[in-house]
Design a protein around this motif. Structure first.
Motif, PDB file in Angstrom:
ATOM      1  N   LEU A   1      -0.901 -12.823  -3.901  1.00 47.29           N
ATOM      2  CA  LEU A   1      -2.212 -12.772  -2.960  1.00 47.29           C
ATOM      3  C   LEU A   1      -2.919 -11.687  -3.240  1.00 47.29           C
ATOM      4  CD1 LEU A   1      -0.765 -15.037  -0.041  1.00 47.29           C
ATOM      5  CD2 LEU A   1      -2.294 -15.887  -1.954  1.00 47.29           C
ATOM      6  N   LYS A   2      -4.079 -11.515  -3.730  1.00 50.79           N
ATOM      7  CA  LYS A   2      -4.799 -10.412  -3.985  1.00 50.79           C
ATOM      8  C   LYS A   2      -6.200 -10.640  -3.756  1.00 50.79           C
ATOM      9  CE  LYS A   2      -1.652  -9.124  -7.820  1.00 50.79           C
ATOM     10  NZ  LYS A   2      -1.146  -8.921  -9.158  1.00 50.79           N
ATOM     11  N   ALA A   3      -6.766  -9.576  -3.357  1.00 54.26           N
ATOM     12  CA  ALA A   3      -8.147  -9.432  -2.895  1.00 54.26           C
ATOM     13  C   ALA A   3      -8.929  -8.067  -3.025  1.00 54.26           C
ATOM     14  CB  ALA A   3      -8.450 -10.031  -1.320  1.00 54.26           C
ATOM     15  N   PRO A   4     -10.160  -7.966  -3.152  1.00 53.62           N
ATOM     16  CA  PRO A   4     -10.524  -6.589  -3.192  1.00 53.62           C
ATOM     17  C   PRO A   4     -10.134  -5.795  -1.927  1.00 53.62           C
ATOM     18  CG  PRO A   4     -12.472  -8.120  -3.783  1.00 53.62           C
ATOM     19  CD  PRO A   4     -11.285  -8.899  -3.175  1.00 53.62           C
ATOM     20  N   HIS A   5      -9.900  -4.665  -2.088  1.00 57.48           N
ATOM     21  CA  HIS A   5      -9.372  -3.743  -1.105  1.00 57.48           C
ATOM     22  C   HIS A   5     -10.111  -3.942   0.385  1.00 57.48           C
ATOM     23  CE1 HIS A   5      -7.127  -0.384   0.670  1.00 57.48           C
ATOM     24  NE2 HIS A   5      -8.302   0.195   1.063  1.00 57.48           N
ATOM     25  N   ASP A   6     -11.288  -3.766   0.201  1.00 56.58           N
ATOM     26  CA  ASP A   6     -12.043  -3.863   1.345  1.00 56.58           C
ATOM     27  C   ASP A   6     -12.392  -5.369   2.007  1.00 56.58           C
ATOM     28  OD1 ASP A   6     -13.824  -4.784  -0.555  1.00 56.58           O
ATOM     29  OD2 ASP A   6     -15.478  -3.602  -0.003  1.00 56.58           O
ATOM     30  N   SER A   7     -11.938  -6.404   1.290  1.00 59.66           N
ATOM     31  CA  SER A   7     -12.087  -7.502   1.482  1.00 59.66           C
ATOM     32  C   SER A   7     -10.607  -8.037   1.607  1.00 59.66           C
ATOM     33  CB  SER A   7     -12.738  -8.661   0.735  1.00 59.66           C
ATOM     34  OG  SER A   7     -13.944  -8.003   0.605  1.00 59.66           O
ATOM     35  N   ARG A   8      -9.411  -7.465   1.825  1.00 60.43           N
ATOM     36  CA  ARG A   8      -8.094  -7.842   1.880  1.00 60.43           C
ATOM     37  C   ARG A   8      -7.879  -8.563   3.427  1.00 60.43           C
ATOM     38  NH1 ARG A   8      -3.371  -6.880   4.527  1.00 60.43           N
ATOM     39  NH2 ARG A   8      -1.515  -7.028   3.370  1.00 60.43           N
ATOM     40  N   PRO A   9      -7.349  -9.724   3.498  1.00 57.29           N
ATOM     41  CA  PRO A   9      -6.964 -10.427   4.751  1.00 57.29           C
ATOM     42  C   PRO A   9      -5.699  -9.851   5.372  1.00 57.29           C
ATOM     43  CG  PRO A   9      -6.787 -11.793   3.273  1.00 57.29           C
ATOM     44  CD  PRO A   9      -7.139 -10.749   2.415  1.00 57.29           C
ATOM     45  N   LYS A  10      -5.660 -10.088   6.643  1.00 57.57           N
ATOM     46  CA  LYS A  10      -4.192 -10.081   7.161  1.00 57.57           C
ATOM     47  C   LYS A  10      -3.546 -11.134   6.868  1.00 57.57           C
ATOM     48  CE  LYS A  10      -5.911  -7.002  10.888  1.00 57.57           C
ATOM     49  NZ  LYS A  10      -5.135  -5.570  10.555  1.00 57.57           N
ATOM     50  N   PHE A  11      -2.339 -10.850   6.351  1.00 58.83           N
ATOM     51  CA  PHE A  11      -1.189 -11.887   6.015  1.00 58.83           C
ATOM     52  C   PHE A  11      -0.334 -12.208   7.202  1.00 58.83           C
ATOM     53  CE2 PHE A  11      -2.270 -10.140   1.642  1.00 58.83           C
ATOM     54  CZ  PHE A  11      -3.028 -11.150   1.311  1.00 58.83           C
ATOM     55  N   ILE A  12      -0.241 -13.487   7.376  1.00 59.97           N
ATOM     56  CA  ILE A  12       0.496 -14.019   8.463  1.00 59.97           C
ATOM     57  C   ILE A  12       1.606 -14.847   8.072  1.00 59.97           C
ATOM     58  CG2 ILE A  12       0.529 -15.399  10.729  1.00 59.97           C
ATOM     59  CD1 ILE A  12      -2.523 -15.231  10.702  1.00 59.97           C
ATOM     60  N   ALA A  13       2.827 -14.743   8.417  1.00 59.58           N
ATOM     61  CA  ALA A  13       4.009 -15.230   8.114  1.00 59.58           C
ATOM     62  C   ALA A  13       4.298 -16.488   9.339  1.00 59.58           C
ATOM     63  CB  ALA A  13       5.219 -14.393   8.078  1.00 59.58           C
ATOM     64  N   SER A  14       4.566 -17.523   8.451  1.00 57.45           N
ATOM     65  CA  SER A  14       5.023 -18.763   9.585  1.00 57.45           C
ATOM     66  C   SER A  14       6.382 -18.501  10.272  1.00 57.45           C
ATOM     67  CB  SER A  14       5.012 -19.979   8.771  1.00 57.45           C
ATOM     68  OG  SER A  14       5.495 -21.175   9.490  1.00 57.45           O
ATOM     69  N   GLY A  15       6.277 -18.302  11.559  1.00 56.91           N
ATOM     70  CA  GLY A  15       7.425 -18.094  12.484  1.00 56.91           C
ATOM     71  C   GLY A  15       8.018 -19.314  13.178  1.00 56.91           C
ATOM     72  N   GLY A  16       8.559 -19.051  14.171  1.00 61.58           N
ATOM     73  CA  GLY A  16       9.394 -19.909  14.933  1.00 61.58           C
ATOM     74  C   GLY A  16       8.621 -20.677  16.095  1.00 61.58           C
ATOM     75  N   ASN A  17       9.320 -21.419  16.880  1.00 61.05           N
ATOM     76  CA  ASN A  17       8.781 -22.070  18.037  1.00 61.05           C
ATOM     77  C   ASN A  17       9.907 -21.963  19.246  1.00 61.05           C
ATOM     78  OD1 ASN A  17      10.581 -23.902  16.730  1.00 61.05           O
ATOM     79  ND2 ASN A  17       9.817 -25.525  17.849  1.00 61.05           N
ATOM     80  N   ASP A  18       9.336 -22.384  20.255  1.00 60.35           N
ATOM     81  CA  ASP A  18      10.098 -22.368  21.516  1.00 60.35           C
ATOM     82  C   ASP A  18      11.102 -21.456  21.512  1.00 60.35           C
ATOM     83  OD1 ASP A  18       8.633 -24.872  21.777  1.00 60.35           O
ATOM     84  OD2 ASP A  18      10.400 -26.164  21.157  1.00 60.35           O
TER      85      ASP A  18
END
Length: 517
Positions: free
Chosen positions: A222-239
């Motif tokens: 998952l690559k993007a221009p340095h000044d356009s890099r999004p924050k990456f979110i991992a799918s976590g748990g629940n309850d």
């Protein structure tokens, strides 16, 4: 009986004294304005729009040729209401739908896009009329940031990588040129990108370790221009499950900015029969309060894990799905998750806001489910009609807390609201210094029957007066309808100090947000 046993008399007198004390004793809320804490990220007030029921189609997007006034296909009445909320961020396209969504089917001329079946929600036709370009029209019209959820479940690393390139590349690559051909010259701003959703369930029924490996592989590409890099979110748990947070924070060392978490408030605590959105008794009012306040411990347990594995606090904890979940309204498609929204929902929202503020250094985003016509919605629509729900008004009252700086709050002599074996604190409070320099205080009275008096102190200073707004109603399930869209709405609230003492009377089942002068 002529004479009373002295012991009994003494005990009775003691009880009467305690009862008298309880009648006049006040809850004391003290704000320490000299000890600023973490900033409440505005994205704590984020929203969520999934391809689910009428949450997008009809509820928000009607198409540019609709007789309903719209801008680029998005309803003007809904846009105006959401802009008044200062919506900071919108998550899209899911939810469970995200892991069945293929982005290429949602670009190009709408008449040429394939019609699919939304097997996740209702088995209805998905026309793909709202795709990447339409979504960014929405967030740009709102002045919000974009949170895009990638398809890990039925997609591929290549598909996610190419979607990110399509959205963010400023080069002459084939994908960037395809974006330009479809009408967008400049790259889109992708603030956040998630790899899958609910990998423990609808996103693939995976184990934490398996998902962690897939996440590391996916984010490598998952690559993007340095000044356009999004924050990456991992799918976590629940309850109550902290294994996802534990595994991800231990095993993933790169390309992880946050771990997501989901928790829904269900009155009965049972998925099979959740409880009704209206027409409920006090038993379901207090169980809802108790179950929503469990959010505090759930966050605390996960934050404890993160503090051990990530003491530098690089990883955020994003509650990107939360809210009330009731049995669907009778006569509606069970897969559309349409429910009425009452004063109870506004109180639930405010209680959660106050909890999120307490963990502002880790909880940097939350996304209520969902924005329009689904679950705990801000807005309900019926063809060309629209109304704002009590939850909408709670969000509007809390706007000053966006990007505000938290201030410590101590609550003394907080009573308990009890019913049978269940008890919850009667008063919830949160304070912060707004971007405008003003001191804001939010208070919630969970008791649906009794008002409570609160004394407000500012450590090291004096509280001379408060002014703001209050939200309450006569019935626990008071709600707005298309016939009476303003049945539940905020009213002005003020209080003045007398004799150097500032006291506020919080009505039963109320939310109050004020500026402390």
């Amino acid at each position: 009986m002529r004479f009373m046993n002295k012991t009994i008399f003494a005990a009775a007198a003691s009880l009467l004294a305690c009862a008298s004390f309880a009648a006049w004793a006040e809850t004391v809320v003290t704000i320490d304005a000299a000890k600023p804490g973490a900033v409440i990220n505005k994205n704590v007030y984020g929203q969520f729009a999934e391809h689910l029921g009428t949450g997008i189609y009809e509820g928000m997007w009607v198409g540019p040729d609709s007789p309903i006034p719209n801008t680029k296909g998005w309803r003007n009445d809904v846009l105006a209401a959401l802009k008044d909320l200062h919506v900071p961020l919108v998550r899209w396209p899911g939810g469970c739908f995200a892991d069945e969504y293929h982005w290429r089917e949602g670009i190009g001329p709408r008449k040429d896009r394939p019609v699919k079946v939304n097997t996740m929600w209702g088995g209805v036709e998905e026309p793909n009329w709202v795709g990447t370009h339409e979504f960014f029209d929405l967030v740009e019209l709102l002045g919000a940031d974009a949170y895009v959820n990638g398809n890990l479940g039925t997609g591929s690393n290549q598909e996610m990588a190419e979607w990110l390139e399509y959205m963010t590349s400023n080069t002459k690559s084939g994908l960037a040129e395809l974006r330009r051909k479809n009408g967008r010259d400049k790259p889109f701003k992708v603030a956040y990108f998630a790899v899958g959703n609910e990998a423990w369930g609808c996103g693939g029924n995976m184990t934490p370790g398996h998902y962690a490996n897939l996440y590391k592989t996916a984010t490598t590409f998952l690559k993007a221009p340095h000044d356009s890099r999004p924050k990456f979110i991992a799918s976590g748990g629940n309850d109550n499950d902290v294994t996802w947070t534990t595994t991800l924070s231990k095993e993933v060392k790169d390309n992880i900015d946050a771990i997501s978490f989901h928790y829904y408030t269900i009155p009965t605590g049972k998925w099979e029969v959740k409880g009704a959105a209206t027409g409920f008794g006090e038993g379901e009012w207090i169980s809802t309060m108790k179950n929503t306040l469990a959010m505090d411990k759930l966050i605390a347990n996960n934050v404890k894990v993160l503090d051990q594995n990530d003491p530098q606090k690089k990883i955020g904890f994003y509650v990107d799905e939360w809210g009330t979940w009731y049995d669907v309204e009778k006569g509606t498609n069970s897969g559309f998750l349409y429910q009425q929204n009452s004063l109870r929902d506004a109180v639930v929202a405010a209680l959660n806001f106050n909890i999120f503020h307490n963990y502002a250094d880790r909880v940097r985003m939350t996304n209520i489910a969902q924005m329009v016509n689904v679950l705990q919605a801000m807005i309900l629509t019926d063809k060309d009609k629209m109304l704002k729900t009590p939850t909408y008004h709670a969000y509007h009252m809390y706007v000053p807390f966006q990007d505000a700086t938290t201030l410590p709050v101590a609550i003394k002599d907080n009573g308990a609201y009890k019913l049978g074996e269940t008890a919850v604190p009667q008063v919830s409070a949160s304070a912060a210094r707004g971007k405008d320099g003003k001191l804001y205080l939010a208070l919630v009275n969970t008791n649906p029957n009794k008002e409570t008096e609160v004394t407000v102190n500012v450590a090291g200073g004096k509280a001379g007066a408060v002014q703001g707004r209050m939200l309450t109603a006569g019935a626990m399930d008071a709600h707005n309808t298309f016939a009476q869209p303003d049945a539940v709405k905020p009213v002005p609230f003020t209080a003045q100090a007398k004799g150097g003492k500032l006291s506020m009377k919080l009505p039963a089942k109320s939310v109050v947000v004020v500026n402390v002068e």
